[in-house]
Enzyme design. Structure first.
Site, PDB file in Angstrom:
ATOM      1  N   GLY A 119       0.804  -1.222   0.000  1.00 49.31           N
ATOM      2  CA  GLY A 119       0.000   0.000   0.000  1.00 49.31           C
ATOM      3  C   GLY A 119       0.831   1.265   0.000  1.00 49.31           C
ATOM      4  CG  HIS A 145       5.489   4.993  -4.716  1.00 49.62           C
ATOM      5  ND1 HIS A 145       5.948   4.277  -5.787  1.00 49.62           N
ATOM      6  CD2 HIS A 145       5.972   4.366  -3.617  1.00 49.62           C
ATOM      7  CE1 HIS A 145       6.699   3.282  -5.368  1.00 49.62           C
ATOM      8  NE2 HIS A 145       6.723   3.303  -4.057  1.00 49.62           N
ATOM      9  N   GLY A 164       5.646   4.399  -8.719  1.00 55.02           N
ATOM     10  CA  GLY A 164       6.285   3.106  -8.991  1.00 55.02           C
ATOM     11  C   GLY A 164       5.248   1.987  -9.003  1.00 55.02           C
ATOM     12  CG  HIS A 165       3.182   0.876  -5.447  1.00 54.32           C
ATOM     13  ND1 HIS A 165       3.509   1.863  -4.552  1.00 54.32           N
ATOM     14  CD2 HIS A 165       3.658  -0.277  -4.918  1.00 54.32           C
ATOM     15  CE1 HIS A 165       4.139   1.339  -3.519  1.00 54.32           C
ATOM     16  NE2 HIS A 165       4.255   0.039  -3.714  1.00 54.32           N
ATOM     17  CD  GLN A 181       7.032  -8.037   3.950  1.00 53.17           C
ATOM     18  OE1 GLN A 181       6.210  -8.758   3.407  1.00 53.17           O
ATOM     19  NE2 GLN A 181       7.749  -7.161   3.260  1.00 53.17           N
ATOM     20  CD  GLU A 215      14.548  -4.762 -13.149  1.00 51.49           C
ATOM     21  OE1 GLU A 215      15.030  -3.624 -13.365  1.00 51.49           O
ATOM     22  OE2 GLU A 215      14.510  -5.653 -14.007  1.00 51.49           O
ATOM     23  CE  LYS A 216      11.971   0.867  -3.633  1.00 54.77           C
ATOM     24  NZ  LYS A 216      12.275   0.465  -2.252  1.00 54.77           N
TER      25      LYS A 216
HETATM   26  O1  PAF Z   1       7.750  -5.503  -1.858  1.00 55.29           O
HETATM   27  C1  PAF Z   1       6.786  -5.442  -1.073  1.00 55.29           C
HETATM   28  O2  PAF Z   1       6.071  -4.427  -1.005  1.00 55.29           O
HETATM   29  C2  PAF Z   1       6.491  -6.622  -0.164  1.00 55.29           C
HETATM   30  O3  PAF Z   1       7.653  -7.225   0.279  1.00 55.29           O
HETATM   31  C3  PAF Z   1       5.528  -7.631  -0.802  1.00 55.29           C
HETATM   32  C4  PAF Z   1       6.140  -8.302  -2.024  1.00 55.29           C
HETATM   33  C5  PAF Z   1       4.228  -6.948  -1.178  1.00 55.29           C
HETATM   34  C6  PAF Z   1       5.214  -8.745   0.213  1.00 55.29           C
HETATM   35  O4  PAF Z   1       4.620  -8.246   1.367  1.00 55.29           O
END
Ligand code: PAF
Length: 282
Positions: free
Chosen positions: A31, A34, A36-37, A61, A150-151
């Site tokens: 979420g 920006h 990039g997404h 994570q 790729e970042k």
């Molecule tokens: O790159 C991210 O934003 C996260 O690591 C991902 C791949 C969505 C997994 O939570």
């Protein structure tokens, strides 16, 4: 655009799309979207007819002292942007939906050797959290293609290997890093930079370019180059986790004769951890 918080509703909608013969793409995100997404969504649309974006700040994570609580959560704006970009479905589950037995008792997906160094060295559970959530998203959505930036070079390499090793029938599509005009790689964390650090942050990318050029023009003492680059960044206020010249495939530190190289950097400005990389051949 459809928006669901449960796995069941998401699966039902995707089943219908598949019955209509649509090709499905997945863009997993945490979420605070920006440009990039947005590019990830655009790329996904080129590869598929039905784009599913997930927005989930994945607790497993993040390490205990990391920025899970401070991670920006902007679901309403994200949903608007995704809809404008033509995503077909937003999957935004709660932690309870994703980890119904609790986070501790969730079966974890393992990680390959390339997960141990770089970001994995200081964040021992990070990539296991990523492989676990991405596997779950792959199983929930069952996409034909999935798009990753790729970042996060190491993450992309791990996800590629996981996809091969666990036989997910999914094409992984990489997306080049999108940058500010200053060169700073776009990141959801950039918004947390202090105003003075916004000026300094682009040095990370400039430094990568400088050291790429030094290597291309024949400098081969990688240990010295890494040390020098780290000192320069630290003299500008970065706290460098690593600045490593690596072999593109193994992500091991490169030796002087290797030709397919990537320089990866992770450094903190204040409390904000930034990562970037540059891949090249010599
Ligand atoms: O790159 C991210 O934003 C996260 O690591 C991902 C791949 C969505 C997994 O939570």
């Amino acid at each position: 655009m459809l928006c669901f918080h449960t796995i069941e509703e998401t699966r039902n909608a995707i089943k219908l799309a598949r019955q209509e013969g649509k090709k499905i793409a997945l863009v997993p995100t945490m979420g605070n979207l920006h440009s990039g997404h947005i590019k990830l969504i655009e790329t996904a649309r080129k590869h598929a007819d039905f784009v599913v974006a997930s927005v989930f700040v994945n607790p497993i994570q993040f390490g205990p002292n990391e920025d899970f609580d401070a991670y920006p959560r902007t679901l309403e704006q994200d949903s608007k942007k995704l809809s404008e970009q033509g995503a077909a479905l937003l999957f935004a589950p709660s932690a309870a939906e994703m980890y119904p037995n609790g986070q501790q008792d969730q079966i974890r997906v393992g990680t390959p050797v390339i997960a141990n160094a770089l970001c994995g060295a200081d964040r021992p559970d990070h990539f296991g959290g990523v492989t676990t959530v991405v596997s779950k998203l792959f199983n929930i959505v069952q996409p034909d293609v999935a798009v990753f930036g790729e970042k996060d070079y190491q993450q992309l390499a791990i996800i590629r290997q996981m996809t091969n090793d666990l036989c997910f029938p999914i094409e992984i599509v990489p997306m080049p890093t999108i940058r500010e005009p200053s060169g700073l790689a776009l990141s959801s964390r950039n918004g947390n930079l202090r105003p003075t650090d916004v000026e300094i942050a682009p040095l990370l990318h400039q430094n990568l370019n400088t050291y790429k050029n030094k290597i291309i023009t024949g400098q081969r003492n990688f240990v010295e180059l890494e040390k020098e680059a780290t000192q320069i960044l630290e003299s500008h206020g970065f706290k460098v986790d690593y600045f490593s010249i690596c072999d593109q495939r193994s992500l091991n530190r490169a030796s002087a004769h290797q030709r397919e190289l990537v320089i990866l950097v992770a450094a903190k400005l204040g409390t904000v951890r930034l990562i970037d990389n540059i891949a090249f051949s010599v």
